[in-house]
Write a protein that holds these residues in place. Structure first.
Motif, PDB file in Angstrom:
ATOM      1  N   SER A 144      -3.171   1.697 -18.781  1.00  0.00           N
ATOM      2  CA  SER A 144      -2.476   0.473 -19.142  1.00  0.00           C
ATOM      3  C   SER A 144      -1.715  -0.046 -17.933  1.00  0.00           C
ATOM      4  O   SER A 144      -1.691   0.594 -16.866  1.00  0.00           O
ATOM      5  CB  SER A 144      -1.508   0.714 -20.308  1.00  0.00           C
ATOM      6  N   ASN A 145      -1.080  -1.206 -18.125  1.00  0.00           N
ATOM      7  CA  ASN A 145      -0.247  -1.768 -17.061  1.00  0.00           C
ATOM      8  C   ASN A 145       1.231  -1.464 -17.285  1.00  0.00           C
ATOM      9  O   ASN A 145       2.103  -2.113 -16.685  1.00  0.00           O
ATOM     10  CB  ASN A 145      -0.465  -3.277 -16.951  1.00  0.00           C
ATOM     11  N   LEU A 146       1.522  -0.468 -18.116  1.00  0.00           N
ATOM     12  CA  LEU A 146       2.910  -0.100 -18.401  1.00  0.00           C
ATOM     13  C   LEU A 146       3.620   0.272 -17.095  1.00  0.00           C
ATOM     14  O   LEU A 146       3.209   1.192 -16.389  1.00  0.00           O
ATOM     15  CB  LEU A 146       2.953   1.076 -19.372  1.00  0.00           C
ATOM     16  N   CYS A 147       4.710  -0.439 -16.802  1.00  0.00           N
ATOM     17  CA  CYS A 147       5.446  -0.179 -15.568  1.00  0.00           C
ATOM     18  C   CYS A 147       6.873  -0.668 -15.739  1.00  0.00           C
ATOM     19  O   CYS A 147       7.147  -1.564 -16.542  1.00  0.00           O
ATOM     20  CB  CYS A 147       4.777  -0.886 -14.381  1.00  0.00           C
ATOM     21  N   ASN A 148       7.769  -0.089 -14.967  1.00  0.00           N
ATOM     22  CA  ASN A 148       9.183  -0.451 -15.031  1.00  0.00           C
ATOM     23  C   ASN A 148       9.647  -1.265 -13.829  1.00  0.00           C
ATOM     24  O   ASN A 148      10.830  -1.586 -13.719  1.00  0.00           O
ATOM     25  CB  ASN A 148      10.048   0.816 -15.143  1.00  0.00           C
ATOM     26  N   LEU A 149       8.723  -1.612 -12.909  1.00  0.00           N
ATOM     27  CA  LEU A 149       9.086  -2.369 -11.718  1.00  0.00           C
ATOM     28  C   LEU A 149       8.330  -3.699 -11.657  1.00  0.00           C
ATOM     29  O   LEU A 149       7.313  -3.882 -12.326  1.00  0.00           O
ATOM     30  CB  LEU A 149       8.801  -1.572 -10.452  1.00  0.00           C
ATOM     31  N   ARG A 150       8.837  -4.589 -10.795  1.00  0.00           N
ATOM     32  CA  ARG A 150       8.192  -5.876 -10.544  1.00  0.00           C
ATOM     33  C   ARG A 150       8.010  -6.031  -9.033  1.00  0.00           C
ATOM     34  O   ARG A 150       8.718  -6.796  -8.383  1.00  0.00           O
ATOM     35  CB  ARG A 150       9.053  -7.021 -11.090  1.00  0.00           C
ATOM     36  N   CYS A 151       7.099  -5.275  -8.484  1.00  0.00           N
ATOM     37  CA  CYS A 151       6.909  -5.256  -7.036  1.00  0.00           C
ATOM     38  C   CYS A 151       6.372  -6.592  -6.540  1.00  0.00           C
ATOM     39  O   CYS A 151       5.526  -7.214  -7.185  1.00  0.00           O
ATOM     40  CB  CYS A 151       5.953  -4.135  -6.640  1.00  0.00           C
ATOM     41  N   ARG A 152       6.865  -7.022  -5.385  1.00  0.00           N
ATOM     42  CA  ARG A 152       6.453  -8.299  -4.818  1.00  0.00           C
ATOM     43  C   ARG A 152       4.951  -8.384  -4.596  1.00  0.00           C
ATOM     44  O   ARG A 152       4.356  -9.447  -4.739  1.00  0.00           O
ATOM     45  CB  ARG A 152       7.179  -8.534  -3.490  1.00  0.00           C
ATOM     46  N   GLN A 161       6.163  -5.341 -16.573  1.00  0.00           N
ATOM     47  CA  GLN A 161       7.439  -5.975 -16.271  1.00  0.00           C
ATOM     48  C   GLN A 161       7.274  -7.346 -15.612  1.00  0.00           C
ATOM     49  O   GLN A 161       8.210  -8.146 -15.583  1.00  0.00           O
ATOM     50  CB  GLN A 161       8.275  -5.068 -15.368  1.00  0.00           C
ATOM     51  N   TRP A 162       6.082  -7.613 -15.101  1.00  0.00           N
ATOM     52  CA  TRP A 162       5.820  -8.875 -14.422  1.00  0.00           C
ATOM     53  C   TRP A 162       5.604 -10.031 -15.405  1.00  0.00           C
ATOM     54  O   TRP A 162       5.531 -11.195 -14.984  1.00  0.00           O
ATOM     55  CB  TRP A 162       4.591  -8.740 -13.530  1.00  0.00           C
ATOM     56  N   TYR A 163       5.472  -9.745 -16.669  1.00  0.00           N
ATOM     57  CA  TYR A 163       5.059 -10.764 -17.639  1.00  0.00           C
ATOM     58  C   TYR A 163       6.005 -11.965 -17.643  1.00  0.00           C
ATOM     59  O   TYR A 163       5.556 -13.124 -17.605  1.00  0.00           O
ATOM     60  CB  TYR A 163       4.972 -10.149 -19.034  1.00  0.00           C
ATOM     61  N   GLN A 164       7.307 -11.719 -17.704  1.00  0.00           N
ATOM     62  CA  GLN A 164       8.258 -12.826 -17.788  1.00  0.00           C
ATOM     63  C   GLN A 164       8.258 -13.663 -16.504  1.00  0.00           C
ATOM     64  O   GLN A 164       8.309 -14.901 -16.558  1.00  0.00           O
ATOM     65  CB  GLN A 164       9.667 -12.306 -18.085  1.00  0.00           C
ATOM     66  N   ASP A 165       8.207 -13.004 -15.352  1.00  0.00           N
ATOM     67  CA  ASP A 165       8.135 -13.748 -14.094  1.00  0.00           C
ATOM     68  C   ASP A 165       6.880 -14.609 -14.041  1.00  0.00           C
ATOM     69  O   ASP A 165       6.923 -15.781 -13.648  1.00  0.00           O
ATOM     70  CB  ASP A 165       8.142 -12.787 -12.902  1.00  0.00           C
ATOM     71  N   GLN A 166       5.760 -14.010 -14.430  1.00  0.00           N
ATOM     72  CA  GLN A 166       4.497 -14.748 -14.375  1.00  0.00           C
ATOM     73  C   GLN A 166       4.499 -15.918 -15.358  1.00  0.00           C
ATOM     74  O   GLN A 166       3.931 -16.974 -15.081  1.00  0.00           O
ATOM     75  CB  GLN A 166       3.320 -13.808 -14.661  1.00  0.00           C
ATOM     76  N   THR A 167       5.150 -15.747 -16.496  1.00  0.00           N
ATOM     77  CA  THR A 167       5.258 -16.839 -17.458  1.00  0.00           C
ATOM     78  C   THR A 167       6.014 -18.022 -16.852  1.00  0.00           C
ATOM     79  O   THR A 167       5.633 -19.187 -17.022  1.00  0.00           O
ATOM     80  CB  THR A 167       5.969 -16.359 -18.732  1.00  0.00           C
ATOM     81  N   GLN A 168       7.090 -17.725 -16.111  1.00  0.00           N
ATOM     82  CA  GLN A 168       7.841 -18.800 -15.474  1.00  0.00           C
ATOM     83  C   GLN A 168       7.061 -19.440 -14.328  1.00  0.00           C
ATOM     84  O   GLN A 168       7.175 -20.641 -14.087  1.00  0.00           O
ATOM     85  CB  GLN A 168       9.175 -18.269 -14.960  1.00  0.00           C
ATOM     86  N   LEU A 169       6.246 -18.636 -13.660  1.00  0.00           N
ATOM     87  CA  LEU A 169       5.446 -19.166 -12.556  1.00  0.00           C
ATOM     88  C   LEU A 169       4.244 -19.968 -13.045  1.00  0.00           C
ATOM     89  O   LEU A 169       3.921 -21.024 -12.498  1.00  0.00           O
ATOM     90  CB  LEU A 169       4.958 -18.023 -11.654  1.00  0.00           C
ATOM     91  N   GLU A 275      14.688  -2.119  -2.769  1.00  0.00           N
ATOM     92  CA  GLU A 275      15.050  -2.708  -4.062  1.00  0.00           C
ATOM     93  C   GLU A 275      14.620  -4.163  -4.156  1.00  0.00           C
ATOM     94  O   GLU A 275      14.382  -4.671  -5.259  1.00  0.00           O
ATOM     95  CB  GLU A 275      16.557  -2.559  -4.285  1.00  0.00           C
ATOM     96  N   TYR A 276      14.482  -4.838  -3.024  1.00  0.00           N
ATOM     97  CA  TYR A 276      13.987  -6.216  -3.016  1.00  0.00           C
ATOM     98  C   TYR A 276      12.467  -6.244  -3.163  1.00  0.00           C
ATOM     99  O   TYR A 276      11.921  -6.973  -3.987  1.00  0.00           O
ATOM    100  CB  TYR A 276      14.396  -6.931  -1.728  1.00  0.00           C
ATOM    101  N   ILE A 277      11.772  -5.449  -2.346  1.00  0.00           N
ATOM    102  CA  ILE A 277      10.306  -5.481  -2.353  1.00  0.00           C
ATOM    103  C   ILE A 277       9.762  -4.960  -3.675  1.00  0.00           C
ATOM    104  O   ILE A 277       8.798  -5.512  -4.220  1.00  0.00           O
ATOM    105  CB  ILE A 277       9.749  -4.664  -1.166  1.00  0.00           C
ATOM    106  N   ARG A 278      10.366  -3.887  -4.193  1.00  0.00           N
ATOM    107  CA  ARG A 278       9.929  -3.313  -5.479  1.00  0.00           C
ATOM    108  C   ARG A 278      11.084  -3.485  -6.472  1.00  0.00           C
ATOM    109  O   ARG A 278      11.878  -2.566  -6.687  1.00  0.00           O
ATOM    110  CB  ARG A 278       9.504  -1.858  -5.299  1.00  0.00           C
ATOM    111  N   LYS A 279      11.139  -4.661  -7.067  1.00  0.00           N
ATOM    112  CA  LYS A 279      12.242  -5.049  -7.945  1.00  0.00           C
ATOM    113  C   LYS A 279      12.382  -4.087  -9.120  1.00  0.00           C
ATOM    114  O   LYS A 279      11.413  -3.789  -9.819  1.00  0.00           O
ATOM    115  CB  LYS A 279      11.986  -6.465  -8.471  1.00  0.00           C
TER     116      LYS A 279
END
Length: 427
Positions: A144-152, A161-169, A275-279
């Motif tokens: 699965s894509n289960l993950c706790n980070l949002r890496c750049r 975790q990228w779902y919300q960012d991608q929705t805004q993008l 912490e910036y590169i791997r949010k």
């Protein structure tokens, strides 16, 4: 005991080879053993020959509509076997071809080195590329894509975790057509059920994600291997190393039971840069996890596996040497994972003047590293990165880099130059 040589084509498990087999494993420019022992499934269900395969090319099948056994002899998979046996470049393998041109020890070469003892299976291949023997001795299934980070350098395909960012993008229509959590098979347990028969054959399992140390499937596999006494199975990890527990299960307690465990930590930098590169990264927690691992299972092979991008290119030698000085790793314990896709983040987007700064820093780092790196893995990584960076000019992607960076910075309320001020050189 023979010293392991990273950049050598010598087989890890020695077998007697015919002249044809020797050529395929050591001198061929196209052959890779993976299509005879392995299939790779993405969380999207797409199935490729391996994790290195060029994802922009069509998959060899889809695990949401077909079983792995049905995909094993799909038209694309059969053609790949034929191409590999006849020295024909297949576009699925473009990543490895590009890496080899820069001197990297590619995934293809690594596969032949570690799994070449399975070479006899080529003789079971028919003229049309069919292989009736379906025994996966190497596993790499992204359950699965289960993950706790949002890496750049990642995205929603591999991180929930990228779902919300991608929705805004991408907008609400994208959100309607996509799910937060993606699974590889036809249902949550499908891939695990399909793998069970291969427990009799498996020799090596690669766990990646998403984040594998958060996945129940990962612990299901370990529990079953323990139950069967299969401590000989080699375990390889690519993990963000932020979480070492799932419920009451501590992964270190499992690792110390197995004969061979290698853990590649996807760490790109130290402190605020990390912490910036791997949010979502808590750098202090990363260091505590490493300290605890050294207490509980110090014999487990641990190395840094950074994704080398324009964001961490200049800082990587500092990180490498800093962790050596802390006693967290040995000089040889770094494996450069060169970023090729997500092209706006490639190191070759840098202007020539900035490339020269990176090159000078790497060459100075290599003077320190070479006498200490018995494995040569880290050395080869930095040397090949220089060649990769200098061989192409992708400065036309700088505008794309800034556009995408500013979009994400706006969503996350960040400013890249506050954390990575060296990238002002790209302006």
């Amino acid at each position: 005991m023979t010293q392991y040589k990273y950049n050598s084509t010598d087989l890890v498990k020695l077998v007697k080879l015919s002249e044809r087999e020797e050529f395929l494993l050591k001198d061929s420019k196209t052959f890779c053993i993976y299509p005879w022992i392995h299939l790779h499934a993405y969380p999207t269900g797409e199935v490729h020959p391996c994790c290195h395969a060029e994802w922009k090319n069509p998959p060899v099948g889809n695990a949401r509509t077909h079983t792995l056994k049905e995909i094993w002899n799909s038209t694309a998979q059969r053609k790949l076997r034929i191409d590999m046996l006849t020295e024909q470049h297949n576009p699925a393998c473009d990543r490895c071809y590009e890496q080899e041109l820069s001197g990297f020890f590619s995934g293809r070469k690594s596969a032949n080195k570690h799994h070449g003892h399975q070479i006899h299976k080529i003789h079971l291949t028919t003229e049309n590329g069919t292989l009736d023997q379906f025994e996966m001795t190497y596993w790499d299934i992204r359950f699965s894509n289960l993950c706790n980070l949002r890496c750049r350098t990642c995205g929603p395909t591999f991180s929930s975790q990228w779902y919300q960012d991608q929705t805004q993008l991408a907008g609400p229509e994208w959100a309607k057509q996509n799910r937060v959590l993606n699974i590889a098979g036809r249902d949550k347990n499908d891939m695990w059920q399909q793998l069970i028969p291969h427990l009799d054959y498996v020799e090596k399992i690669y766990f990646a994600g998403g984040e594998p140390l958060l996945m129940e499937e990962h612990y299901n596999i370990l529990d079953e291997l323990v139950r069967r006494g299969r401590f000989d199975v080699r375990l390889i990890y690519n993990t963000n190393f932020t979480e070492i527990h799932l419920k009451d299960q501590l992964v270190f307690d499992y690792w110390k039971k197995f004969d061979s465990v290698a853990v590649g930590a996807s760490l790109d930098a130290m402190g605020p840069r990390a912490e910036y590169i791997r949010k979502g990264t808590d750098w202090d927690q990363i260091e505590r996890n490493r300290e605890k691992m050294l207490e509980i299972c110090p014999e487990v092979d641990f190395y840094i596996s950074p994704t080398l991008s324009i964001m961490n290119a200049l800082h990587l030698p500092d990180f490498h040497r800093g962790w050596v000085n802390r006693g967290f790793i040995q000089p040889q314990d770094l494996n450069v994972n060169i970023l090729q896709d997500g092209v706006q983040y490639r190191i070759d987007i840098a202007p020539l003047a900035y490339k020269e700064i990176i090159k000078d820093k790497y060459q100075a780092h290599l003077e320190w590293l070479r006498p200490l790196d018995q494995l040569t893995r880290a050395t080869v990584g930095f040397e090949s990165a220089i060649k990769f960076m200098m061989s192409t000019d992708n400065t036309h992607l700088i505008d794309t880099f800034w556009r995408k960076t500013h979009e994400l910075d706006s969503i996350r309320n960040e400013n890249i130059l506050d954390v990575l001020p060296e990238l002002a050189a790209l302006k």
